[in-house]
Design an enzyme around this catalytic site. Sequence first.
Site, PDB file in Angstrom:
ATOM      1  N   CYS A  59       0.665  -1.279   0.174  1.00 26.42           N
ATOM      2  CA  CYS A  59      -0.207  -0.038   0.073  1.00 26.42           C
ATOM      3  C   CYS A  59       0.868   1.188  -0.057  1.00 26.42           C
ATOM      4  O   CYS A  59       1.697   1.454   0.803  1.00 26.42           O
ATOM      5  CB  CYS A  59      -1.095   0.075   1.243  1.00 26.42           C
ATOM      6  SG  CYS A  59      -2.097   1.336   1.308  1.00 26.42           S
ATOM      7  N   CYS A  63       0.079   4.762   6.748  1.00 26.48           N
ATOM      8  CA  CYS A  63      -0.192   4.772   8.188  1.00 26.48           C
ATOM      9  C   CYS A  63       0.617   4.026   9.316  1.00 26.48           C
ATOM     10  O   CYS A  63       1.056   3.010   8.703  1.00 26.48           O
ATOM     11  CB  CYS A  63      -1.563   4.021   8.123  1.00 26.48           C
ATOM     12  SG  CYS A  63      -2.695   4.614   6.709  1.00 26.48           S
ATOM     13  N   CYS A  66       0.273   0.151  10.304  1.00 24.38           N
ATOM     14  CA  CYS A  66      -0.214  -0.786   9.395  1.00 24.38           C
ATOM     15  C   CYS A  66       0.891  -1.546   8.682  1.00 24.38           C
ATOM     16  O   CYS A  66       1.830  -1.102   7.945  1.00 24.38           O
ATOM     17  CB  CYS A  66      -1.111  -0.167   8.126  1.00 24.38           C
ATOM     18  SG  CYS A  66      -1.895  -1.624   7.560  1.00 24.38           S
ATOM     19  N   CYS A 103     -16.440  -9.601   5.168  1.00 23.00           N
ATOM     20  CA  CYS A 103     -15.913  -8.244   5.129  1.00 23.00           C
ATOM     21  C   CYS A 103     -14.389  -8.594   4.120  1.00 23.00           C
ATOM     22  O   CYS A 103     -13.574  -9.306   4.691  1.00 23.00           O
ATOM     23  CB  CYS A 103     -15.199  -7.721   6.410  1.00 23.00           C
ATOM     24  SG  CYS A 103     -16.829  -7.614   7.673  1.00 23.00           S
ATOM     25  N   CYS A 134     -19.558  -6.611   3.089  1.00 25.93           N
ATOM     26  CA  CYS A 134     -18.727  -5.399   3.598  1.00 25.93           C
ATOM     27  C   CYS A 134     -17.511  -5.253   2.863  1.00 25.93           C
ATOM     28  O   CYS A 134     -16.845  -6.450   2.683  1.00 25.93           O
ATOM     29  CB  CYS A 134     -18.579  -5.334   5.205  1.00 25.93           C
ATOM     30  SG  CYS A 134     -17.646  -3.961   5.651  1.00 25.93           S
ATOM     31  N   CYS A 194     -19.502   1.652   8.438  1.00 22.19           N
ATOM     32  CA  CYS A 194     -18.777   0.974   9.389  1.00 22.19           C
ATOM     33  C   CYS A 194     -17.630   1.879   9.579  1.00 22.19           C
ATOM     34  O   CYS A 194     -16.478   1.928   8.810  1.00 22.19           O
ATOM     35  CB  CYS A 194     -18.469  -0.529   8.823  1.00 22.19           C
ATOM     36  SG  CYS A 194     -17.480  -1.341   9.989  1.00 22.19           S
ATOM     37  N   ARG A 266     -18.120  -2.992  17.506  1.00 24.34           N
ATOM     38  CA  ARG A 266     -17.271  -4.237  17.177  1.00 24.34           C
ATOM     39  C   ARG A 266     -15.864  -4.109  18.100  1.00 24.34           C
ATOM     40  O   ARG A 266     -15.108  -3.375  17.694  1.00 24.34           O
ATOM     41  CB  ARG A 266     -17.057  -4.380  15.650  1.00 24.34           C
ATOM     42  CG  ARG A 266     -16.394  -5.578  15.601  1.00 24.34           C
ATOM     43  CD  ARG A 266     -16.217  -6.212  14.035  1.00 24.34           C
ATOM     44  NE  ARG A 266     -17.479  -6.324  13.259  1.00 24.34           N
ATOM     45  CZ  ARG A 266     -17.698  -5.080  12.379  1.00 24.34           C
ATOM     46  NH1 ARG A 266     -17.035  -4.549  12.159  1.00 24.34           N
ATOM     47  NH2 ARG A 266     -18.888  -5.155  12.082  1.00 24.34           N
TER      48      ARG A 266
HETATM   49  N1  SAM Z   1      -6.761   0.435   2.955  1.00 29.39           N
HETATM   50  C1  SAM Z   1      -8.157   0.871   3.444  1.00 29.39           C
HETATM   51  C2  SAM Z   1      -8.139   1.825   4.532  1.00 29.39           C
HETATM   52  O1  SAM Z   1      -7.066   2.131   4.981  1.00 29.39           O
HETATM   53  O2  SAM Z   1      -9.249   2.244   4.459  1.00 29.39           O
HETATM   54  C3  SAM Z   1      -8.638  -0.588   3.975  1.00 29.39           C
HETATM   55  C4  SAM Z   1      -7.978  -1.400   4.911  1.00 29.39           C
HETATM   56  S1  SAM Z   1      -7.183  -0.912   6.375  1.00 29.39           S
HETATM   57  C5  SAM Z   1      -6.069  -2.327   6.873  1.00 29.39           C
HETATM   58  C6  SAM Z   1      -8.439  -0.909   7.482  1.00 29.39           C
HETATM   59  C7  SAM Z   1      -8.314  -0.596   9.065  1.00 29.39           C
HETATM   60  O3  SAM Z   1      -7.692  -1.799   9.492  1.00 29.39           O
HETATM   61  C8  SAM Z   1      -7.634   0.687   9.223  1.00 29.39           C
HETATM   62  O4  SAM Z   1      -8.364   1.806   8.991  1.00 29.39           O
HETATM   63  C9  SAM Z   1      -7.184   0.574  10.711  1.00 29.39           C
HETATM   64  O5  SAM Z   1      -8.070   1.018  11.495  1.00 29.39           O
HETATM   65  C10 SAM Z   1      -7.129  -0.889  10.706  1.00 29.39           C
HETATM   66  N2  SAM Z   1      -5.704  -1.504  11.399  1.00 29.39           N
HETATM   67  C11 SAM Z   1      -4.978  -1.576  10.245  1.00 29.39           C
HETATM   68  N3  SAM Z   1      -3.566  -2.064  11.007  1.00 29.39           N
HETATM   69  C12 SAM Z   1      -4.005  -2.095  12.337  1.00 29.39           C
HETATM   70  C13 SAM Z   1      -3.447  -2.724  13.493  1.00 29.39           C
HETATM   71  N4  SAM Z   1      -1.857  -2.908  13.393  1.00 29.39           N
HETATM   72  N5  SAM Z   1      -3.889  -2.793  14.484  1.00 29.39           N
HETATM   73  C14 SAM Z   1      -5.234  -2.398  14.753  1.00 29.39           C
HETATM   74  N6  SAM Z   1      -5.980  -1.957  13.590  1.00 29.39           N
HETATM   75  C15 SAM Z   1      -5.536  -1.826  12.221  1.00 29.39           C
HETATM   76 FE1  SF4 Z   2      -2.868   1.258   3.527  1.00 27.54          FE
HETATM   77 FE2  SF4 Z   2      -2.709   0.189   5.814  1.00 27.54          FE
HETATM   78 FE3  SF4 Z   2      -3.074   2.643   5.768  1.00 27.54          FE
HETATM   79 FE4  SF4 Z   2      -5.100   0.835   4.844  1.00 27.54          FE
HETATM   80  S1  SF4 Z   2      -4.411   1.189   6.772  1.00 27.54           S
HETATM   81  S2  SF4 Z   2      -4.400   2.857   3.406  1.00 27.54           S
HETATM   82  S3  SF4 Z   2      -3.943  -0.662   3.964  1.00 27.54           S
HETATM   83  S4  SF4 Z   2      -1.417   1.460   4.959  1.00 27.54           S
END
Ligand code: SAM
Ligand code: SF4
Length: 324
Positions: A59, A63, A66, A103, A134, A194, A266
Site C-alpha cells: 500500500c 499509516c 499498518c 468483510c 462489507c 462501518c 465491534r
Molecule cells: N486500505 C484501506 C483503508 O485504510 O481504509 C482498508 C484496509 S485498512 C487495513 C482497515 C483498517 O484496519 C484501518 O483503518 C485500521 O483502523 C485497521 N488496522 C490496520 N492495521 C492495524 C493494526 N496494526 N492494529 C489495529 N488496527 C489496524
Molecule cells: Fe494502506 Fe494500511 Fe493505511 Fe489501509 S491502513 S491505507 S492498507 S497503509
Amino acid sequence: MLMRKSPSIRHNWTKKETLALLQQPFNDLLHRAQQTHRYNFDPNKVQLSTLMNIKSGGCPEDCAYCPQSSRYQTGVEAEKLAAVQDVESRAQSAKDKGATRFCMGAAWRQPKQRDLDKVISMVKAVKKMKMETCVTLGMLSRDQADQLKAAGLDYYNHNIDSSPEYYTKIITTRDYDERLETLEHVRDAGINVCCGGIIGMGESIDDRADFLLILANMPSHPESVPINMLVKVEGTPLNDVETIDPIDFIRIIASARIMMPKSYVRLSAGRNEMSDEMQALSYLAGANSIFYGEKLLTTNNPQLQQDRELLKRLGIEPSENYSP
Ligand code: SAM
Ligand code: SF4
Ligand code: DTB
C-alpha cells in the site's frame, strides 16, 4: 420488572460530557453502558463478521500502525487482487462456521475502475450466498460508492482511526477531511457505514474524546463501529508504543455504546492479545460484534474453537440475523 430509562439518540455530545463519561468511576460507566445496551439489544447476542484480505500489502499510504504499508519492512508481501472464486469459497466456509457478514479488505489508497469491477463481482457472489457484505478499499468517489451500492453492498468500512489532531501524527499521505468525504459518499449512496478506529497508539484522553465525538456527532451514527486495539507489528513505527491499560480500553467501548446506543460496537483487532476477562468486560460494556476467523488481514485473531468456548462460557450466542 426491570426499569428501563428511555435513551435518546443524540448528535450533540460535548467534549466536557465525553471526558466526564470516560473518566467517571468504572462501575458507574459500565452500569450505564449495560443499561443502554439492554435497552437497544439482546445483551447475550453477538454478531460475527469474517474478514478476508483480498489484496494484501504494497500500500502506498504511510499509516504508522499498518503492516501493509510499502514503506515499512514488516515481511508482508505485496499480492495481486484475489480471484472471485477464492472469495466465494472463503465466504462459504465463513458462513458454514456461523458468520453472518463477510468483510473484504484491500490495501489500496483508492480503487482503480478495473479493480472495482472485480470487487463488484465479489460482492455479488457473496450476496448470492445470503451473507451480508462489507468491503474496505480506501477512498471512494461518489460514483464508486454508487457502483458498489448498485452491486448490493451492505456496508463500507472506512475508519477515522483517531482524533483529527492525532491523525496528523499517524498518517501524512492523506488528511482527515478526505476520510470524512469518503464517508459522506458512502452514506449518500445509501450504503451502511462501518467506521471506528484504533485505540492504544499513544493517543491522549483528549484524543480519545475527540475521536468519539466525531463519530457520535455525525448526522447519522455509523451502523457499525469497530474499536480496534493496536496490534503492534515489528517494522511499523508504532511497534514500540506503550501497551494500553485494558481498563482504559473498556472505557472506550462503554462510552461508544452510550454515545451511539443503536450502533453495533465491534470488538475488533487486538482480541488475540486480550485475556478472556478483558473480552468479557468488553461485552459487558456493550460490544456486540467481533471478527470471527483465525486471521484478521495479516495478523492473528483467536482460533474459532477458542472463541466458541469463551462465548459459551459467557452464555453469549451468535446472532442469526441476515438483513439484506
Ligand atoms: N486500505 C484501506 C483503508 O485504510 O481504509 C482498508 C484496509 S485498512 C487495513 C482497515 C483498517 O484496519 C484501518 O483503518 C485500521 O483502523 C485497521 N488496522 C490496520 N492495521 C492495524 C493494526 N496494526 N492494529 C489495529 N488496527 C489496524
Ligand atoms: Fe494502506 Fe494500511 Fe493505511 Fe489501509 S491502513 S491505507 S492498507 S497503509
Ligand atoms: C477494522 O476496523 N479492523 C479490521 C477491518 N476493519 C478491516 C482490520 C484489522 C487489521 C489488523 C491488522 C492486520 O491484521 O493487518
